[in-house]
Design a protein around this motif. Structure first.
Motif, PDB file in Angstrom:
ATOM      1  N   ALA A  37      15.606  35.293   6.915  1.00 32.17           N
ATOM      2  CA  ALA A  37      16.618  34.235   6.693  1.00 32.17           C
ATOM      3  C   ALA A  37      17.070  33.735   8.017  1.00 32.17           C
ATOM      4  O   ALA A  37      17.437  32.660   8.025  1.00 32.17           O
ATOM      5  N   HIS A  38      16.907  34.416   9.058  1.00 32.31           N
ATOM      6  CA  HIS A  38      17.425  34.015  10.279  1.00 32.31           C
ATOM      7  C   HIS A  38      16.333  33.643  11.314  1.00 32.31           C
ATOM      8  O   HIS A  38      16.782  33.586  12.510  1.00 32.31           O
ATOM      9  N   THR A  39      15.095  33.719  10.783  1.00 36.55           N
ATOM     10  CA  THR A  39      14.159  32.866  12.010  1.00 36.55           C
ATOM     11  C   THR A  39      13.518  31.961  11.133  1.00 36.55           C
ATOM     12  O   THR A  39      13.525  31.585  10.044  1.00 36.55           O
ATOM     13  N   THR A  40      12.936  31.109  12.057  1.00 35.91           N
ATOM     14  CA  THR A  40      12.450  29.837  12.079  1.00 35.91           C
ATOM     15  C   THR A  40      11.183  29.429  12.713  1.00 35.91           C
ATOM     16  O   THR A  40      10.983  29.700  13.826  1.00 35.91           O
ATOM     17  N   LYS A  41       9.865  28.963  11.815  1.00 39.21           N
ATOM     18  CA  LYS A  41       8.803  28.856  12.610  1.00 39.21           C
ATOM     19  C   LYS A  41       8.890  27.508  13.218  1.00 39.21           C
ATOM     20  O   LYS A  41       9.124  26.514  12.262  1.00 39.21           O
ATOM     21  N   VAL A  42       8.534  27.407  14.420  1.00 38.88           N
ATOM     22  CA  VAL A  42       8.388  25.997  15.261  1.00 38.88           C
ATOM     23  C   VAL A  42       7.174  25.992  15.826  1.00 38.88           C
ATOM     24  O   VAL A  42       6.112  26.860  16.042  1.00 38.88           O
ATOM     25  N   ILE A  43       6.982  24.636  15.929  1.00 35.72           N
ATOM     26  CA  ILE A  43       5.440  24.443  16.648  1.00 35.72           C
ATOM     27  C   ILE A  43       5.714  24.632  18.349  1.00 35.72           C
ATOM     28  O   ILE A  43       6.431  24.219  18.997  1.00 35.72           O
ATOM     29  N   ALA A  44       4.621  25.452  18.622  1.00 35.34           N
ATOM     30  CA  ALA A  44       4.578  25.629  20.096  1.00 35.34           C
ATOM     31  C   ALA A  44       3.115  25.375  20.597  1.00 35.34           C
ATOM     32  O   ALA A  44       2.103  25.097  19.862  1.00 35.34           O
ATOM     33  N   ALA A  45       2.933  25.426  22.035  1.00 35.87           N
ATOM     34  CA  ALA A  45       1.588  25.077  22.609  1.00 35.87           C
ATOM     35  C   ALA A  45       0.921  26.379  22.740  1.00 35.87           C
ATOM     36  O   ALA A  45       1.312  27.295  22.956  1.00 35.87           O
ATOM     37  N   SER A  46      -0.346  26.304  22.219  1.00 33.88           N
ATOM     38  CA  SER A  46      -1.312  27.413  22.054  1.00 33.88           C
ATOM     39  C   SER A  46      -1.983  27.696  23.409  1.00 33.88           C
ATOM     40  O   SER A  46      -2.438  28.859  23.553  1.00 33.88           O
ATOM     41  N   ALA A  47      -1.891  26.633  24.277  1.00 37.01           N
ATOM     42  CA  ALA A  47      -2.228  27.044  25.781  1.00 37.01           C
ATOM     43  C   ALA A  47      -1.613  26.091  26.558  1.00 37.01           C
ATOM     44  O   ALA A  47      -0.869  25.090  26.048  1.00 37.01           O
ATOM     45  N   ASP A  48      -1.918  26.035  27.969  1.00 36.85           N
ATOM     46  CA  ASP A  48      -1.242  25.103  28.875  1.00 36.85           C
ATOM     47  C   ASP A  48      -1.847  23.631  28.641  1.00 36.85           C
ATOM     48  O   ASP A  48      -2.922  23.472  28.549  1.00 36.85           O
ATOM     49  N   VAL A  49      -1.024  22.514  28.446  1.00 34.78           N
ATOM     50  CA  VAL A  49      -1.319  21.306  28.293  1.00 34.78           C
ATOM     51  C   VAL A  49      -0.737  20.290  29.392  1.00 34.78           C
ATOM     52  O   VAL A  49       0.336  20.387  29.518  1.00 34.78           O
ATOM     53  N   ARG A  50      -1.569  19.680  30.020  1.00 32.08           N
ATOM     54  CA  ARG A  50      -1.293  18.628  31.120  1.00 32.08           C
ATOM     55  C   ARG A  50      -0.638  17.627  30.738  1.00 32.08           C
ATOM     56  O   ARG A  50      -0.857  17.123  29.564  1.00 32.08           O
ATOM     57  N   LEU A  51       0.271  16.987  31.476  1.00 36.88           N
ATOM     58  CA  LEU A  51       0.958  15.730  31.316  1.00 36.88           C
ATOM     59  C   LEU A  51      -0.142  14.544  30.970  1.00 36.88           C
ATOM     60  O   LEU A  51      -1.273  14.591  31.795  1.00 36.88           O
ATOM     61  N   GLY A  52      -0.126  13.863  30.097  1.00 38.49           N
ATOM     62  CA  GLY A  52      -0.896  12.586  29.743  1.00 38.49           C
ATOM     63  C   GLY A  52      -2.038  13.087  28.735  1.00 38.49           C
ATOM     64  O   GLY A  52      -2.626  12.105  28.024  1.00 38.49           O
ATOM     65  N   SER A  53      -1.857  14.285  28.321  1.00 39.71           N
ATOM     66  CA  SER A  53      -2.864  14.625  27.205  1.00 39.71           C
ATOM     67  C   SER A  53      -2.557  14.282  25.703  1.00 39.71           C
ATOM     68  O   SER A  53      -1.341  14.238  25.707  1.00 39.71           O
TER      69      SER A  53
END
Length: 285
Positions: A37-53
């Motif tokens: 009840a106190h945790t939420t699933k959020v979207i995260a980066a699976s690897a490093d992503v560079r600016l502009g991608s």
């Protein structure tokens, strides 16, 4: 031992074990439900992503966050896929809406340009680009040096002027251009975030003058009035004796110590020669 007593003890142990198991399951279920009840699933980066991608399904994953969710965190993959990255993302980092370009704006440098602003490219070398320390997000001042048009005063020579102050750096890297013989060569290019008037001024200066970037503290956003400096004024006495403010001294200005002027006199006494030095005031006497 009495068989009846042994039977009673075995039943008591079995009953105690059963009760303990039931309590364990109930408590475990309660803890698990509270944790969920106190945790939420959020979207995260699976690897490093560079600016502009442009983000794809392979670039994202989900992580559980206990407690309050960061402001702007995205929960659905549909809100992330296809959007451009406006600043570098790192593996496992929750993706915030403010770090992504609006839907449909694509990726690359254009997505980072604010409404009403322009990205102006300046060709520099490693020295002009502050030896590679100019990176996206930094702020710089732009200096232009050259000879004034018309009939400049030959005593002043080349002049340098602070053209722009507190300018944000959008990107810095290398580009492939062709030289006079048509051969490809790498050049360093820095894109600065400016308004249309500043873009015209910067374009004109980069064509007819030499551009120098001066790195500044990103927290220092104040602009100051800086006078144009001529080459001839550097070697004047006033320029040497002028007080120089030093940020490390809170109580005032740092003044260069005065250097005593001396006069050397060669004394010839027969075959012997010697050299004596006198202060300028003593020599005049």
């Amino acid at each position: 031992m009495n068989r009846k007593l042994l039977t009673v003890l075995l039943l008591a142990f079995a009953l105690a074990a059963g009760c303990s198991f039931v309590v364990y399951r109930m408590v475990g279920h309660k803890v698990a439900s509270n944790h969920a009840a106190h945790t939420t699933k959020v979207i995260a980066a699976s690897a490093d992503v560079r600016l502009g991608s442009i983000l794809t399904a392979q670039n994202i994953t989900t992580v559980e966050i206990a407690g309050a969710v960061p402001k702007g965190a995205l929960l659905n993959p549909e809100d992330v896929i296809g959007r451009g990255v406006m600043s570098d993302l790192y593996q496992g980092e929750p993706i915030l809406d403010s770090r992504l370009a609006p839907k449909g704006s694509g990726g690359g440098l254009a997505a980072n340009i604010k409404p009403g602003m322009r990205a102006c490219a300046v060709k520099v070398d490693e020295v002009v680009g502050v030896a590679g320390f100019v990176t996206p997000g930094m702020r710089v001042d732009v200096l232009a040096s050259g000879d004034a048009p018309g009939n400049p005063d030959p005593k002043e020579g080349t002049k340098v002027k602070t053209l722009l102050q507190n300018i944000a750096v959008l990107s810095a890297g290398t580009d492939i251009q062709k030289d006079a013989e048509g051969k490809p060569q790498q050049v360093h290019v820095v894109n600065l975030l400016v308004d249309p008037d500043q873009a015209q001024l910067l374009s004109l200066a980069s064509t007819h003058a030499q551009i120098q970037l001066v790195l500044r503290n990103p927290l220092d956003t104040a602009t100051t009035t800086v006078q144009t400096t001529a080459m001839g004024s550097i070697f004047t006495e006033d320029a040497v004796a002028a007080p120089i403010k030093h940020p490390a001294h809170s109580g005032g200005a740092y003044i260069r110590p005065a250097v005593a002027r001396t006069v050397s006199v060669e004394v010839i006494n027969g075959a012997q020669r010697s050299e004596k030095k006198f202060a300028a005031s003593e020599a005049s006497e």
